[in-house]
Design an enzyme around this catalytic site. Sequence first.
Site, mmCIF file in Angstrom:
data_model
loop_
_atom_site.group_PDB
_atom_site.id
_atom_site.type_symbol
_atom_site.label_atom_id
_atom_site.label_comp_id
_atom_site.label_asym_id
_atom_site.label_seq_id
_atom_site.Cartn_x
_atom_site.Cartn_y
_atom_site.Cartn_z
ATOM 1 C CE LYS A 21 30.225 43.151 41.577
ATOM 2 N NZ LYS A 21 30.616 42.352 42.929
ATOM 3 N N GLY A 91 29.267 37.966 48.419
ATOM 4 C CA GLY A 91 29.828 37.864 49.603
ATOM 5 C C GLY A 91 29.768 39.238 50.087
ATOM 6 C CB SER A 161 37.118 39.350 53.023
ATOM 7 O OG SER A 161 36.314 40.090 52.344
ATOM 8 C CB SER A 162 38.532 44.751 53.256
ATOM 9 O OG SER A 162 37.917 44.619 52.035
ATOM 10 C CB SER A 189 41.126 44.441 49.807
ATOM 11 O OG SER A 189 41.718 43.423 49.239
ATOM 12 C CG ASP A 302 38.049 41.361 42.894
ATOM 13 O OD1 ASP A 302 37.707 40.237 43.467
ATOM 14 O OD2 ASP A 302 37.196 42.402 43.369
ATOM 15 C CE LYS A 329 38.193 37.746 46.633
ATOM 16 N NZ LYS A 329 37.642 38.976 46.764
ATOM 17 N NE ARG A 333 37.281 35.172 40.865
ATOM 18 C CZ ARG A 333 36.698 36.296 41.556
ATOM 19 N NH1 ARG A 333 37.347 37.348 42.117
ATOM 20 N NH2 ARG A 333 35.267 36.567 41.245
#
Length: 422
Positions: A21, A91, A161-162, A189, A302, A329, A333
């Site tokens: 993905k 996202g 977040s990258s 990440s 993840d 997320k 999580r």
Amino acid sequence: MSNITVKPSQLNGTVTAPPSKSDVHRAIICAALSGGVCKIAPVALSNDIKATIGCIEALGARTHIENGVLTVDSTAVFTKKTALLDCGESGSTLRFFVPVAAAGGVETEFVGHGSLVSRPIGLFADILPNAGVKCKTTGVLPLKISGQLKSGTFTVPGNISSQFITGLLFALPLVDGDSKIVLTTPLESEAYVDMTIRTMLRFGVKAERTDYGYFVAGNQRYTAQDYRTDGDWSQAAFFMAAGALCGEVTVDGVDENSTQGDKQIADLLTRFGAEVKFENNSVSVKKAPLKAIDIDARQIPDLVPILSVVASFAEGTTIIHSAERLRIKESDRLKTTAAMLNSLGGNVEEKPDGLVIHGCKMLKGGTVDGSNDHRIVMSASVAALCADGEVTITDMESINKSFPNYFEEYDRLGGISDVELR
């Protein structure tokens, strides 16, 4: 949302990993910026990929998919000067397209659904106005932007977040003048950013890693290319974990040399004690006695839910740390992973930045709240393989976000699942 009930069983055999993905998102955006016609294959239409395709169409691209081959005609991209971009629950789609639309000078409204509407995007509102882009937002969706992105120095923390950094990397080659992305903290990440740079280079555009972050020359042009996508290590991880716990599973279509950070699943399962073997773009994992390990999740967030399942069956106590970003997320999580395993008789402690998982010999049957989170649902299905009774998992349709045919493959390998339609 429907429930799915899973009975204890073993998974054995060979499965082909779906296309990555993360790789498909990036290839679609580079193709959309090329000004030509590109073919991308294989492509699977998960909900997140549908959102990205819908966004390039909203910016003027035309697309067609047949037999897993996506054709992107980008000759009319940015000819529309206003657009509504519906990012679904993705996202990646949202954070990639904000700078991209700004680079095209498109007055854009961004909307989304589910948990995406509460996920933070305030960084763009902080940095883009200094680069010629007006932002109207409360820090979450909806977001409206207008103006033309300009080059400059963009200062961002590396522990966000990258996806924010990737969005800037996609956009900055298109503007006049050179730009710097300056990281104020160590990058997390990082493999996802490396993937972005690799894909951009395939389409003729260069970004350079520096000691301060990234340098991006302006006035570059993406060139149309046909693109072969990678198999998805993130999705392969669920079947690999199933092999480690209660069978022997081979996953085809994964590259040992991939830039995907989640290929670390192979090393981590080896550290747990599973038998892991690579051969000809495939990886095989076989059950073996497992022992607890320490996991730094900074570069592999993840994987935390499925690694937590494996840890629940490992002798000793596994500590997962540096995972605080998991709280924003599709679900929190850390909280939902702990709840998932504890609801089945596990012993998991939630910490501010991670989890402490005390191994046990057996989980029990019961009901798991899928939390409308694809990774929680799939992880719960692997945990259910070794439970002592049936496990019912809610929110089964959330897998459509990333892996719509997951349970078809799961059952084909020997899993026993039954969907309760509502």
